[in-house]
Design a protein around this motif. Structure first.
Motif, PDB file in Angstrom:
ATOM      1  N   SER A   1      -6.965 -45.410  -9.150  1.00 41.02           N
ATOM      2  CA  SER A   1      -5.935 -46.441  -9.308  1.00 41.02           C
ATOM      3  C   SER A   1      -5.023 -46.498  -8.082  1.00 41.02           C
ATOM      4  CB  SER A   1      -5.105 -46.167 -10.563  1.00 41.02           C
ATOM      5  OG  SER A   1      -4.306 -45.009 -10.403  1.00 41.02           O
ATOM      6  N   ASN A   2      -5.454 -45.828  -7.000  1.00 42.12           N
ATOM      7  CA  ASN A   2      -4.759 -45.837  -5.701  1.00 42.12           C
ATOM      8  C   ASN A   2      -3.455 -45.049  -5.701  1.00 42.12           C
ATOM      9  OD1 ASN A   2      -6.815 -47.509  -4.650  1.00 42.12           O
ATOM     10  ND2 ASN A   2      -5.773 -49.331  -5.463  1.00 42.12           N
ATOM     11  N   MET A   3      -3.403 -44.008  -6.506  1.00 40.43           N
ATOM     12  CA  MET A   3      -2.299 -43.055  -6.431  1.00 40.43           C
ATOM     13  C   MET A   3      -2.736 -41.889  -5.562  1.00 40.43           C
ATOM     14  SD  MET A   3      -0.279 -40.946  -9.442  1.00 40.43           S
ATOM     15  CE  MET A   3       0.737 -42.354  -9.900  1.00 40.43           C
ATOM     16  N   GLY A   4      -1.908 -41.546  -4.581  1.00 36.83           N
ATOM     17  CA  GLY A   4      -2.218 -40.397  -3.741  1.00 36.83           C
ATOM     18  C   GLY A   4      -2.004 -39.100  -4.496  1.00 36.83           C
ATOM     19  N   VAL A   5      -2.909 -38.149  -4.313  1.00 36.60           N
ATOM     20  CA  VAL A   5      -2.751 -36.806  -4.866  1.00 36.60           C
ATOM     21  C   VAL A   5      -2.683 -35.844  -3.683  1.00 36.60           C
ATOM     22  CG1 VAL A   5      -3.747 -34.989  -6.306  1.00 36.60           C
ATOM     23  CG2 VAL A   5      -3.960 -37.392  -7.008  1.00 36.60           C
ATOM     24  N   ILE A   6      -1.498 -35.276  -3.468  1.00 34.63           N
ATOM     25  CA  ILE A   6      -1.222 -34.434  -2.305  1.00 34.63           C
ATOM     26  C   ILE A   6      -1.365 -32.974  -2.722  1.00 34.63           C
ATOM     27  CG2 ILE A   6       0.455 -33.944  -0.479  1.00 34.63           C
ATOM     28  CD1 ILE A   6       1.925 -36.572  -1.596  1.00 34.63           C
ATOM     29  N   VAL A   7      -2.170 -32.229  -1.973  1.00 35.58           N
ATOM     30  CA  VAL A   7      -2.445 -30.834  -2.321  1.00 35.58           C
ATOM     31  C   VAL A   7      -2.381 -30.000  -1.042  1.00 35.58           C
ATOM     32  CG1 VAL A   7      -4.075 -29.243  -3.400  1.00 35.58           C
ATOM     33  CG2 VAL A   7      -3.991 -31.631  -4.161  1.00 35.58           C
ATOM     34  N   PRO A   8      -1.755 -28.820  -1.071  1.00 32.55           N
ATOM     35  CA  PRO A   8      -1.759 -27.966   0.120  1.00 32.55           C
ATOM     36  C   PRO A   8      -3.181 -27.717   0.616  1.00 32.55           C
ATOM     37  CG  PRO A   8      -0.216 -27.112  -1.494  1.00 32.55           C
ATOM     38  CD  PRO A   8      -0.962 -28.220  -2.170  1.00 32.55           C
ATOM     39  N   ALA A   9      -3.353 -27.740   1.923  1.00 28.54           N
ATOM     40  CA  ALA A   9      -4.689 -27.606   2.506  1.00 28.54           C
ATOM     41  C   ALA A   9      -5.348 -26.291   2.106  1.00 28.54           C
ATOM     42  CB  ALA A   9      -4.594 -27.715   4.023  1.00 28.54           C
ATOM     43  N   GLU A  10      -4.567 -25.212   2.031  1.00 24.27           N
ATOM     44  CA  GLU A  10      -5.162 -23.921   1.675  1.00 24.27           C
ATOM     45  C   GLU A  10      -5.703 -23.934   0.248  1.00 24.27           C
ATOM     46  OE1 GLU A  10      -0.596 -23.209   1.473  1.00 24.27           O
ATOM     47  OE2 GLU A  10      -2.033 -24.400   2.660  1.00 24.27           O
TER      48      GLU A  10
ATOM     49  N   LEU B   1     -10.923 -31.163  -3.836  1.00 22.97           N
ATOM     50  CA  LEU B   1     -10.691 -32.303  -4.713  1.00 22.97           C
ATOM     51  C   LEU B   1     -11.000 -33.565  -3.924  1.00 22.97           C
ATOM     52  CD1 LEU B   1      -9.558 -33.412  -7.450  1.00 22.97           C
ATOM     53  CD2 LEU B   1      -7.328 -33.567  -6.295  1.00 22.97           C
ATOM     54  N   PRO B   2     -12.017 -34.299  -4.303  1.00 27.66           N
ATOM     55  CA  PRO B   2     -12.406 -35.496  -3.550  1.00 27.66           C
ATOM     56  C   PRO B   2     -11.258 -36.490  -3.415  1.00 27.66           C
ATOM     57  CG  PRO B   2     -14.117 -34.917  -5.123  1.00 27.66           C
ATOM     58  CD  PRO B   2     -12.936 -34.038  -5.430  1.00 27.66           C
ATOM     59  N   ASN B   3     -11.063 -36.980  -2.183  1.00 27.88           N
ATOM     60  CA  ASN B   3     -10.086 -38.033  -1.854  1.00 27.88           C
ATOM     61  C   ASN B   3      -8.629 -37.587  -2.018  1.00 27.88           C
ATOM     62  OD1 ASN B   3     -12.075 -40.059  -1.237  1.00 27.88           O
ATOM     63  ND2 ASN B   3     -12.479 -40.162  -3.445  1.00 27.88           N
ATOM     64  N   ALA B   4      -8.406 -36.273  -2.003  1.00 27.36           N
ATOM     65  CA  ALA B   4      -7.028 -35.769  -2.009  1.00 27.36           C
ATOM     66  C   ALA B   4      -6.431 -35.893  -0.614  1.00 27.36           C
ATOM     67  CB  ALA B   4      -6.999 -34.315  -2.473  1.00 27.36           C
TER      68      ALA B   4
ATOM     69  N   VAL C   1       1.503 -38.213  -6.042  1.00 28.65           N
ATOM     70  CA  VAL C   1       1.961 -36.986  -6.697  1.00 28.65           C
ATOM     71  C   VAL C   1       1.608 -35.782  -5.834  1.00 28.65           C
ATOM     72  CG1 VAL C   1       1.817 -37.902  -9.039  1.00 28.65           C
ATOM     73  CG2 VAL C   1      -0.179 -36.786  -8.032  1.00 28.65           C
ATOM     74  N   LEU C   2       2.432 -34.747  -5.948  1.00 28.06           N
ATOM     75  CA  LEU C   2       2.198 -33.474  -5.273  1.00 28.06           C
ATOM     76  C   LEU C   2       1.759 -32.447  -6.306  1.00 28.06           C
ATOM     77  CD1 LEU C   2       2.423 -31.455  -2.884  1.00 28.06           C
ATOM     78  CD2 LEU C   2       4.850 -31.188  -3.497  1.00 28.06           C
ATOM     79  N   MET C   3       0.662 -31.768  -6.041  1.00 31.07           N
ATOM     80  CA  MET C   3       0.183 -30.678  -6.891  1.00 31.07           C
ATOM     81  C   MET C   3       0.065 -29.414  -6.043  1.00 31.07           C
ATOM     82  SD  MET C   3      -2.707 -32.302  -9.422  1.00 31.07           S
ATOM     83  CE  MET C   3      -2.482 -30.917 -10.549  1.00 31.07           C
ATOM     84  N   ARG C   4       0.785 -28.375  -6.419  1.00 33.30           N
ATOM     85  CA  ARG C   4       0.694 -27.116  -5.680  1.00 33.30           C
ATOM     86  C   ARG C   4      -0.656 -26.439  -5.922  1.00 33.30           C
ATOM     87  NH1 ARG C   4       4.212 -27.123  -1.588  1.00 33.30           N
ATOM     88  NH2 ARG C   4       6.290 -27.805  -2.263  1.00 33.30           N
ATOM     89  N   THR C   5      -1.177 -26.609  -7.131  1.00 32.87           N
ATOM     90  CA  THR C   5      -2.520 -26.115  -7.457  1.00 32.87           C
ATOM     91  C   THR C   5      -3.251 -27.214  -8.201  1.00 32.87           C
ATOM     92  OG1 THR C   5      -1.777 -25.141  -9.544  1.00 32.87           O
ATOM     93  CG2 THR C   5      -1.790 -23.702  -7.599  1.00 32.87           C
ATOM     94  N   VAL C   6      -4.576 -27.188  -8.158  1.00 27.91           N
ATOM     95  CA  VAL C   6      -5.369 -28.195  -8.857  1.00 27.91           C
ATOM     96  C   VAL C   6      -6.246 -27.511  -9.904  1.00 27.91           C
ATOM     97  CG1 VAL C   6      -5.381 -29.818  -6.935  1.00 27.91           C
ATOM     98  CG2 VAL C   6      -7.168 -28.096  -7.096  1.00 27.91           C
ATOM     99  N   PRO C   7      -6.724 -28.257 -10.905  1.00 34.01           N
ATOM    100  CA  PRO C   7      -7.581 -27.652 -11.935  1.00 34.01           C
ATOM    101  C   PRO C   7      -8.885 -27.123 -11.336  1.00 34.01           C
ATOM    102  CG  PRO C   7      -6.805 -29.825 -12.601  1.00 34.01           C
ATOM    103  CD  PRO C   7      -6.457 -29.677 -11.168  1.00 34.01           C
ATOM    104  N   ASP C   8      -9.417 -26.107 -11.968  1.00 26.13           N
ATOM    105  CA  ASP C   8     -10.707 -25.573 -11.530  1.00 26.13           C
ATOM    106  C   ASP C   8     -11.784 -26.645 -11.642  1.00 26.13           C
ATOM    107  OD1 ASP C   8      -9.596 -23.110 -11.061  1.00 26.13           O
ATOM    108  OD2 ASP C   8     -10.029 -22.350 -13.083  1.00 26.13           O
ATOM    109  N   MET C   9     -12.835 -26.461 -10.872  1.00 28.56           N
ATOM    110  CA  MET C   9     -13.945 -27.410 -10.884  1.00 28.56           C
ATOM    111  C   MET C   9     -14.539 -27.555 -12.284  1.00 28.56           C
ATOM    112  SD  MET C   9     -14.396 -28.553  -7.738  1.00 28.56           S
ATOM    113  CE  MET C   9     -16.120 -29.056  -7.621  1.00 28.56           C
ATOM    114  N   GLU C  10     -14.502 -26.469 -13.061  1.00 24.98           N
ATOM    115  CA  GLU C  10     -15.105 -26.482 -14.393  1.00 24.98           C
ATOM    116  C   GLU C  10     -14.283 -27.272 -15.417  1.00 24.98           C
ATOM    117  OE1 GLU C  10     -14.434 -23.719 -12.669  1.00 24.98           O
ATOM    118  OE2 GLU C  10     -16.467 -23.375 -11.882  1.00 24.98           O
TER     119      GLU C  10
END
Length: 766
Positions: free
Chosen positions: A493-502, A509-512, A470-479
């Motif tokens: 479950s071995n699904m990739g989570v793709i997030v812009p590097a910036e 996000l660990p293992n993104a 899956v691609l996420m443009r933004t991720v949830p806050d740490m809290e």
């Protein structure tokens, strides 16, 4: 009307000296070709004598196109080179004009939209009413079935009835097995479709024939000539149009034995029938190369177009994917095949074959023609500018065969917390876009279901049709621990989570998978943000060859290919794949497609046309569909399933039963739409299994070439069931046939029971 102001052009034979003229006819050149190429012909090659220029009445008199099997064609004409007008711009292939009553086929005219009636042709009033509905929808031509003399007589009444009601829409008679009936119906309708696979054979069979030599094979041309000669003469006399319509599923046993079940066999079968027409100086015909498999269909049309260029022929092409099915799947398969060829500039008339009433074929048919028009450089300055903006490249695709480029899976390294190789799939990957709003605790189960996960005690695990990454443009806050927990479980479950590097720099996000543009990745030498497990790069098609070459050093897990808006998506993508091929990279490349449409049918047509045209080249390892705009119009589940339909339509990854279902016509011996729906409901959960549902015997056995099991109407009230091309259960009553089909699938150990929907379970805290 789209046809107002059409120009009528009549091809005439230019005057040549006698040697050049005989050579030109021997080699199958049309009137538009030059003869300079024959100056250096090998003197040992036989040249037709002057006496052979007389009208041919027997097979031995016909000047047949030189053999492809013996190498004579290559020797005389050289190898195949072009298959379209221009590899770098969308340009319609130049053709002659073929007349069909009030309409014309050819490159000087708009693409003709056509359909096929589903009524019993002998029911004159019902057929007239349906043809009128089709004409009112906007169709330019309607085909009707003509099984015998009764239907031929009815065709005359239908034509007269339409004229009386003020409708001059041309009719095409669909002919199989009946040369004498074809002569009758030519008196009534404007066009005759003949099937080279069964028009002269009389009976369809699959008995293997053994040909010791080319001479043995060509002996059977006597039957072809005897069947075709009278019809060609009749069409010349009445100025009728003809379609030489080869079908992958109904090649004759003669062609199957000599060429196999191949695009080459389809093309050679059509060329033989064209030779007969040409040798009687009849040129008012078009070709078609239909198949239910879009890859076979595309390869066959491209091969035929290439042979026409080599032979100097200029006959129009009728495009269609036969037995495409219904709904979005049927529209998708049609768009993959038809849209790909229209993007090549091939095609002068189209038909979208759906297992629906013919009126419903108009919208996708018309839309495909409209999309094709917007891509033509000659009529759309914006399209021309986008195509011209693509940097120059060498196009090395081999259109005579299909070979898929296989990108490699991401390499798992020692110390990885998850299996990154599962972030993509060897048969084609599906990526989806999700947002932080979808990760709320009370939405978790719905998200898992939308992504195709199975769950056990609330924990997700991948299944056969689960989104790969899956691609996420933004991720949830740490809290936001609930959302982060859901993401962690998806990654575990071995699904990739793709997030812009910036974004990851601000919010790790660990293992993104960190996403960067290729240019940015080169500039920072691929340095990953904190916690990221792999790099993915975005390619926009503007990069120079050296920049793309850096992929070899960066070694990203995969690339997302999304050409810039000022570049032609088709040509920019082809350039990128050529460079990747040149540098020897095996990176997986996922097509990133954005859309703002609200219409599911439009989405299927766009995807099939714009991404399918690249996948049919063999280029691409998956699809990511992203919706643009503030309000998403489609659910994640719908986009996931649509993406899998695209991959399955391109013969990449099967996650559900593949159905080959004919669109119904006057030959259909049962309620095709209702029966198809019942069969899909009962057997639609069998990945890797193909079921063909055929209303009659005409294409039925032949289309078993693409199917494991077949359900084919034989007589009213009964069907035959097939395994492959073999009838294994004959004369099954309609009311018992679906259960019998299930039993047959079970007997070949290809059945599995449907999984029951799991009860909703509370998500267990980590």
């Amino acid at each position: 009307s789209r046809h107002e102001g059409q120009k009528h052009t009549t091809a005439t034979m230019p005057k040549f000296n006698s040697f050049a003229l005989t050579a030109a006819i021997l080699l199958g050149l049309s009137s538009t070709a030059t003869v300079d190429a024959f100056a250096g012909l090998n003197k040992n090659v036989g040249i037709a004598s002057k006496s052979s220029l007389k009208m041919s009445t027997t097979a031995s008199d016909v000047l047949w196109t030189p053999s492809i099997k013996t190498g004579a064609r290559d020797e005389l004409l050289g190898p195949i080179t072009d298959y379209c007008a221009d590899l770098k711009t969308v340009t319609r292939r130049k053709t002659r004009t073929v007349e069909c009553g009030p309409i014309n086929f050819g490159s000087e005219h708009p693409i003709v939209r056509q359909t096929m009636a589903t009524t019993n042709t002998a029911d004159v009033d019902a057929t007239i009413d349906q043809v009128i509905r089709c004409a009112d929808k906007g169709f330019d031509l309607v085909r009707i079935t003509v099984q015998g003399r009764r239907e031929a007589n009815a065709a005359m009444k239908i034509r007269e009835g339409l004229f009386k009601k003020g409708y001059d829409i041309p009719l095409c008679a669909d002919m199989h097995f009946q040369p004498k009936v074809a002569l009758m119906v030519a008196e009534a309708v404007e066009k005759i479709r003949i099937n080279p696979g069964n028009f002269a054979d009389g009976q369809k069979d699959f008995d293997e024939k053994v040909y010791e030599s080319e001479d043995d094979y060509i002996k059977d041309r006597v039957n072809l000539m005897e069947s075709m000669y009278p019809l060609v003469e009749k069409c010349k006399e009445l100025n009728r149009c003809m379609r030489i319509g080869t079908n992958h599923g109904s090649l004759s046993s003669r062609v199957l034995s000599y060429y196999g079940d191949t695009p080459r066999g389809m093309v050679e079968s059509a060329i033989e029938f064209a030779d007969i027409c040409r040798n009687q100086d009849f040129h008012n015909f078009v070709f078609s190369m239909k198949a239910s498999n879009p890859l076979v269909m595309v390869q066959s049309y491209r091969l035929l177009a290439a042979e026409q260029y080599r032979l100097g022929w200029d006959y129009p092409l009728h495009l269609g994917v036969t037995e495409a099915g219904e709904g979005e799947d049927g529209r998708m398969k049609s768009a993959i095949g038809i849209g790909t060829l229209l993007a090549d500039g091939l095609g002068d008339t189209i038909r979208v074959s759906l297992t629906e009433d013919p009126e419903y074929e108009y919208e996708p048919c018309n839309r495909l023609a409209e999309i094709a028009q917007t891509r033509l450089a000659a009529v759309n300055p914006d399209a021309a500018a986008r195509q011209a903006a693509v940097a120059d490249y060498e196009d090395t695709r081999d259109v005579t065969s299909y070979s898929r480029r296989h990108g490699s899976l991401p390499e798992t390294k020692e110390g990885d917390a998850v299996d990154v190789s599962a972030f993509t799939h060897k048969d084609g990957s599906v990526f989806n876009v999700i947002t932080p709003q979808m990760l709320s605790k009370n939405q978790a189960d719905y998200l898992y279901k939308d992504l195709g996960f199975k769950t056990a005690v609330g924990m997700p695990f991948k299944d056969v049709a689960t989104t790969d990454s899956v691609l996420m443009r933004t991720v949830p806050d740490m809290e936001d621990t609930d959302a982060r927990t859901i993401l962690r479980r998806m990654i575990e479950s071995n699904m990739g989570v793709i997030v812009p590097a910036e974004e990851l720099e601000k919010n790790p996000l660990p293992n993104a998978v960190a996403l960067m543009s290729l240019t940015e990745a080169v500039a920072c030498d691929g340095k990953l943000p904190e916690g990221a497990i792999r790099l993915a790069v975005e390619i926009d098609g503007s990069e120079d060859e050296d920049t793309i070459g850096k992929i070899q050093e960066l070694k990203p897990a995969f690339a997302l290919l999304k050409p810039r808006g000022d570049l032609s998506n088709l040509h920019a993508s082809r350039r990128v794949f050529e460079i990747i091929k040149k540098i020897g990279s095996d990176i997986s490349v996922i097509h990133h497609f954005t859309t703002d449409t609200e219409n599911s049918s439009e989405l299927a047509l766009q995807l099939g046309t714009k991404v399918g045209s690249l996948l049919t080249d063999g280029n691409g390892d998956g699809i990511l569909v992203e919706q643009s705009g503030d309000i998403p119009h489609f659910s994640v589940d719908f986009l996931r399933q649509t993406s899998f339909s695209l991959l399955q339509g391109c013969r990449m990854r099967n996650v559900k039963t593949e159905f080959v279902s004919c669109p119904s016509c006057g030959r259909t011996l049962f309620d095709l739409q209702t029966t198809t729906a019942k069969i899909q409901e009962a057997t639609g959960h069998l990945p890797g299994v193909t079921v063909a549902v055929m209303g009659c015997i005409v294409n039925g056995p032949g289309e078993m070439a693409d199917a494991d099991f077949g359900y084919v109407g034989t007589v009213p009230g009964k069907v035959d069931l097939y395994y492959g091309k073999e009838v294994v259960r004959k004369g099954v009553l309609n009311e018992d046939a679906v259960d019998e089909l299930i039993d047959l699938i079970k007997s070949y150990d290809m059945w599995k029971d449907k999984e029951e929907e799991e009860e909703e379970e509370e998500v267990v805290a980590a």
